[in-house]
Scaffold this active site. Structure first.
Site, short mmCIF file in Angstrom:
data_model
loop_
_atom_site.label_atom_id
_atom_site.label_comp_id
_atom_site.label_asym_id
_atom_site.label_seq_id
_atom_site.Cartn_x
_atom_site.Cartn_y
_atom_site.Cartn_z
CD GLU A 99 -2.79 8.48 -17.31
OE1 GLU A 99 -3.24 7.36 -17.74
OE2 GLU A 99 -2.57 9.19 -16.07
CG ASP A 146 13.56 -3.84 19.89
OD1 ASP A 146 14.09 -4.29 20.68
OD2 ASP A 146 13.08 -4.63 18.87
N GLY A 187 7.24 -15.64 12.24
CA GLY A 187 7.05 -17.24 11.81
C GLY A 187 5.85 -17.53 11.88
#
Length: 373
Positions: free
Chosen positions: A57, A205, A309
């Site tokens: 605003e 990874d 999981g």
């Protein structure tokens, strides 16, 4: 002049477009956009850019200048009415001479909670709320959950084959999904406060967990690694790549002290101790509580299978984004949620409000996670 609902919706959509510019950058504050309209013309726009800086605003009012007097202000979230790191926007709106304020959604923050709208009305300003309310809520799901529960909004992300596998074989680094899915993942990362993985994902990874966008202007989320015994290799990419975002490594009280000292001495790395769940693993609710305490309002859980999981079994996932590739992998490889979910009751988690979109040859499926009673 009276405006139709269609006009209000059109200007609120523009305010939402402004608000989205702040995605991933405003936490723990919400993303907010504002538009100033006068005599049927847009004279100013603004959005919240970062916590501690002026709100949407204020940017819009400053851009409008004296033109704000008698104008209509559209704002996606109820203006604040309290002193925090910045003064209350409600006071600035009244001082600017705004005649009408159109609000997308009321602010669930207990410090606001309708008081901003009430103050504006007390100053003789016409206030209308609930315009595109659901779309405004969708934009700030992380903020809404965090401000009402003190923990982040949790999204599970995974790439998977048609037979539910998330890899080709154990120990092999190979992507199942295609390049367009990968680009979409980086666009998602750009909007989240944190990315969370388990130590197994780091070991297999060696990811960087950064945001790589064609524009080069991606926002790197905080990297969160769950590593109860601090088994992570200090040479892991997640600990050494060039990024201004920190890496938080969560461990249990049983983690070895020498390894803590080694990791804590690395740049932009912090070792955070959290409670154990009683079986030697980290308490996931404790991890989320600590992230929430740090002002992190959204977390994308990227895996691996055991982590997915565990989050599902403890009913901690709010939303899921799954990238499905048109391929069967077969064999003894991890499945999406790891071992079968030990829910202890009939039924299983499912997705509601599901949406589908193409990502090259892949399909991105997303929806809210529902846990049956």
């Amino acid at each position: 002049m009276e405006r139709s609902d269609d006009e209000h919706g059109r200007y609120m959509r523009l305010a939402l477009r402004e608000a989205r510019k702040g995605l991933g950058r405003t936490s723990p504050n919400p993303c907010v956009g504002a538009v100033v309209v006068k005599d049927g013309k847009i004279i100013a726009t603004g959005y919240h850019r970062q916590a501690g800086t002026p709100h949407a605003e204020i940017h819009a009012l400053q851009a409008a200048g004296t033109g704000a007097r008698g104008a209509t202000l559209y704002v996606t979230l109820e203006p604040c009415n309290h002193f925090g790191r910045t003064p209350p926007c409600s006071h600035a709106i009244a001082a600017a001479g705004i005649a009408t304020v159109v609000i997308g959604m009321l602010d669930p923050n207990p410090l606001v909670d309708g008081s901003g709208a009430d103050y504006l009305r007390s100053r003789g300003i016409n206030v209308l709320s609930g315009i595109l309310d659901e779309r405004c809520r969708e934009l700030n799901r992380g903020f809404i959950k965090h401000i009402t529960t003190s923990v982040p909004w949790v999204v599970m992300k995974a790439g998977m084959s048609l037979d539910g596998r998330i890899g080709f074989c154990r120990g092999q680094r190979a992507a199942i999904t295609g390049p367009e899915s990968h680009r979409q993942v980086h666009r998602l990362r750009d909007r989240f406060d944190a990315i969370l993985v388990g130590s197994g994902t780091v070991q297999v990874d060696d990811p960087s967990l950064t945001t790589r966008l064609p524009s080069g202007k991606g926002h790197d989320p905080v990297r969160v690694v769950l590593d109860s015994r601090l088994s992570i290799d200090p040479r892991a990419t997640v600990l050494s790549q060039a990024s201004t975002a920190p890496t938080l490594i969560f461990c249990t009280p049983q983690a070895p002290e020498p390894k803590r000292e080694t990791l804590a001495g690395m740049a932009r790395v912090e070792v955070v101790e959290a409670a154990s769940d009683g079986s030697g693993r980290l308490s996931l609710p404790a991890v989320l509580q600590e992230l929430g305490r740090r002002g992190i309002v959204s977390v994308m859980v990227e895996g691996g299978a055991a982590v997915h999981g565990a989050f599902l079994a403890e009913e901690l996932v709010d939303h899921a984004v799954l990238f499905m590739a048109p391929i069967f992998t077969g064999g003894e490889v991890p499945v999406l949620a790891g071992p079968p979910l030990a829910l202890g009751r009939e039924g299983a988690p499912y997705l509601r409000s599901v949406s589908l979109r193409r990502c090259g040859a892949d399909i991105m499926l997303s929806g809210d996670v529902v846990y049956p009673d």
